[in-house]
Design a protein around this motif. Sequence first.
Motif, PDB file in Angstrom:
ATOM      1  N   ASP A   1      -6.186 -16.450  33.907  1.00 41.42           N
ATOM      2  CA  ASP A   1      -7.307 -16.388  32.967  1.00 41.42           C
ATOM      3  C   ASP A   1      -6.883 -15.803  31.621  1.00 41.42           C
ATOM      4  N   GLY A   2      -5.585 -15.629  31.423  1.00 39.79           N
ATOM      5  CA  GLY A   2      -5.105 -15.128  30.134  1.00 39.79           C
ATOM      6  C   GLY A   2      -5.329 -13.638  29.920  1.00 39.79           C
ATOM      7  N   LYS A   3      -5.866 -12.963  30.917  1.00 43.63           N
ATOM      8  CA  LYS A   3      -6.113 -11.520  30.780  1.00 43.63           C
ATOM      9  C   LYS A   3      -4.862 -10.764  31.220  1.00 43.63           C
ATOM     10  N   ILE A   4      -4.590  -9.655  30.518  1.00 42.67           N
ATOM     11  CA  ILE A   4      -3.415  -8.844  30.853  1.00 42.67           C
ATOM     12  C   ILE A   4      -3.828  -7.620  31.664  1.00 42.67           C
ATOM     13  N   TYR A   5      -5.017  -7.097  31.344  1.00 44.71           N
ATOM     14  CA  TYR A   5      -5.466  -5.853  31.969  1.00 44.71           C
ATOM     15  C   TYR A   5      -6.647  -6.107  32.892  1.00 44.71           C
ATOM     16  N   ASP A   6      -6.749  -5.298  33.940  1.00 44.97           N
ATOM     17  CA  ASP A   6      -7.921  -5.366  34.799  1.00 44.97           C
ATOM     18  C   ASP A   6      -9.094  -4.638  34.149  1.00 44.97           C
ATOM     19  N   ALA A   7      -8.798  -3.588  33.388  1.00 44.79           N
ATOM     20  CA  ALA A   7      -9.891  -2.858  32.747  1.00 44.79           C
ATOM     21  C   ALA A   7      -9.411  -2.136  31.500  1.00 44.79           C
ATOM     22  N   TYR A   8     -10.288  -2.099  30.504  1.00 44.41           N
ATOM     23  CA  TYR A   8     -10.075  -1.317  29.291  1.00 44.41           C
ATOM     24  C   TYR A   8     -10.955  -0.077  29.422  1.00 44.41           C
ATOM     25  N   VAL A   9     -10.376   1.088  29.186  1.00 46.80           N
ATOM     26  CA  VAL A   9     -11.096   2.350  29.410  1.00 46.80           C
ATOM     27  C   VAL A   9     -11.592   2.923  28.077  1.00 46.80           C
ATOM     28  N   ILE A  10     -12.884   3.169  27.989  1.00 46.10           N
ATOM     29  CA  ILE A  10     -13.477   3.803  26.800  1.00 46.10           C
ATOM     30  C   ILE A  10     -13.907   5.208  27.199  1.00 46.10           C
ATOM     31  N   TYR A  11     -13.425   6.178  26.459  1.00 42.17           N
ATOM     32  CA  TYR A  11     -13.737   7.582  26.778  1.00 42.17           C
ATOM     33  C   TYR A  11     -13.799   8.362  25.472  1.00 42.17           C
ATOM     34  N   PRO A  12     -14.424   9.549  25.483  1.00 43.45           N
ATOM     35  CA  PRO A  12     -14.503  10.333  24.246  1.00 43.45           C
ATOM     36  C   PRO A  12     -13.115  10.808  23.858  1.00 43.45           C
ATOM     37  N   LYS A  13     -12.772  10.654  22.581  1.00 43.58           N
ATOM     38  CA  LYS A  13     -11.400  10.946  22.180  1.00 43.58           C
ATOM     39  C   LYS A  13     -11.250  12.202  21.338  1.00 43.58           C
ATOM     40  N   ASN A  14     -12.226  13.093  21.311  1.00 40.91           N
ATOM     41  CA  ASN A  14     -11.886  14.266  20.517  1.00 40.91           C
ATOM     42  C   ASN A  14     -11.383  15.358  21.435  1.00 40.91           C
ATOM     43  N   HIS A  15     -10.642  16.274  20.869  1.00 41.14           N
ATOM     44  CA  HIS A  15      -9.888  17.184  21.727  1.00 41.14           C
ATOM     45  C   HIS A  15     -10.570  18.536  21.882  1.00 41.14           C
ATOM     46  N   ALA A  16     -11.880  18.490  22.076  1.00 38.41           N
ATOM     47  CA  ALA A  16     -12.602  19.727  22.334  1.00 38.41           C
ATOM     48  C   ALA A  16     -12.274  20.194  23.745  1.00 38.41           C
ATOM     49  N   SER A  17     -12.525  21.458  24.021  1.00 36.00           N
ATOM     50  CA  SER A  17     -12.130  21.987  25.321  1.00 36.00           C
ATOM     51  C   SER A  17     -12.791  21.252  26.483  1.00 36.00           C
TER      52      SER A  17
ATOM     53  N   PHE B   1     -10.981  17.893  30.861  1.00 35.73           N
ATOM     54  CA  PHE B   1     -11.073  17.262  32.171  1.00 35.73           C
ATOM     55  C   PHE B   1     -11.111  15.740  32.019  1.00 35.73           C
ATOM     56  N   VAL B   2     -11.867  15.271  31.035  1.00 37.88           N
ATOM     57  CA  VAL B   2     -11.979  13.828  30.832  1.00 37.88           C
ATOM     58  C   VAL B   2     -10.609  13.237  30.504  1.00 37.88           C
ATOM     59  N   GLU B   3      -9.851  13.918  29.644  1.00 34.26           N
ATOM     60  CA  GLU B   3      -8.516  13.400  29.315  1.00 34.26           C
ATOM     61  C   GLU B   3      -7.606  13.432  30.529  1.00 34.26           C
ATOM     62  N   TYR B   4      -7.686  14.502  31.296  1.00 38.71           N
ATOM     63  CA  TYR B   4      -6.893  14.594  32.519  1.00 38.71           C
ATOM     64  C   TYR B   4      -7.285  13.438  33.443  1.00 38.71           C
ATOM     65  N   PHE B   5      -8.586  13.198  33.557  1.00 41.18           N
ATOM     66  CA  PHE B   5      -9.097  12.126  34.404  1.00 41.18           C
ATOM     67  C   PHE B   5      -8.571  10.759  33.931  1.00 41.18           C
ATOM     68  N   VAL B   6      -8.637  10.537  32.610  1.00 41.44           N
ATOM     69  CA  VAL B   6      -8.229   9.245  32.046  1.00 41.44           C
ATOM     70  C   VAL B   6      -6.720   9.024  32.143  1.00 41.44           C
ATOM     71  N   TYR B   7      -5.938  10.075  31.854  1.00 43.48           N
ATOM     72  CA  TYR B   7      -4.477   9.887  31.791  1.00 43.48           C
ATOM     73  C   TYR B   7      -3.769  10.142  33.117  1.00 43.48           C
ATOM     74  N   GLN B   8      -4.376  10.930  34.016  1.00 43.63           N
ATOM     75  CA  GLN B   8      -3.714  11.270  35.272  1.00 43.63           C
ATOM     76  C   GLN B   8      -4.401  10.647  36.479  1.00 43.63           C
ATOM     77  N   VAL B   9      -5.685  10.976  36.660  1.00 46.05           N
ATOM     78  CA  VAL B   9      -6.387  10.584  37.880  1.00 46.05           C
ATOM     79  C   VAL B   9      -6.581   9.074  37.956  1.00 46.05           C
ATOM     80  N   MET B  10      -7.146   8.476  36.897  1.00 49.05           N
ATOM     81  CA  MET B  10      -7.406   7.028  36.940  1.00 49.05           C
ATOM     82  C   MET B  10      -6.133   6.210  37.156  1.00 49.05           C
TER      83      MET B  10
END
Length: 162
Positions: free
Chosen positions: A1-17, A21-30
């Motif tokens: 189907d010409g797709k490269i990825y199964d999913a594109y992840v949208i998450y908040p990108k500012n680096h507040a404290s 957890f969200v960044e850890y979740f996005v970069y490690q857990v997922m």
Amino acid sequence: DGKIYDAYVIYPKNHASEANFVEYFVYQVMPDILENKCGYKLCIYGRDIYPGEDAASAIEKRMQKSRRLIILLTHQLINSKEDAYDQHIALYNALIQNDTKVILLEMEAIGTYGKLQESLRFVIKQQGTIKWKEEHTVHPQSPNSKFWKQVRYHMPLAHRPS
């Protein structure tokens, strides 16, 4: 189907404290669960889109090459102007062109959805959200938890690593 990825992840990108957890979740857990254990390929901004690329067109191209959109709902994402562009393009493509399914992960209790953009409310009304509950943080690495089973249910069929 010409797709490269199964999913594109949208998450908040500012680096507040509270984003840690969200960044850890996005970069490690997922990636650990969905890529290593389930064989999916994710596109994550900051990992798969490089500095120097025109972010807006890179984001749009990657989304078009993704079978699903995973949006991490947090108060920060809802109130952020910076992430609104990603969401807008994503939801436009998903809802108007209807070629991409959206998976909403409610990472914290959002309460009423009144503040959300209309297109997000529409998706929630149609299919609801998958709620991240604190007990998953104890063993977030198990792909068989209820949360990950729900996520996988909405994902395309994975090409299992052999």
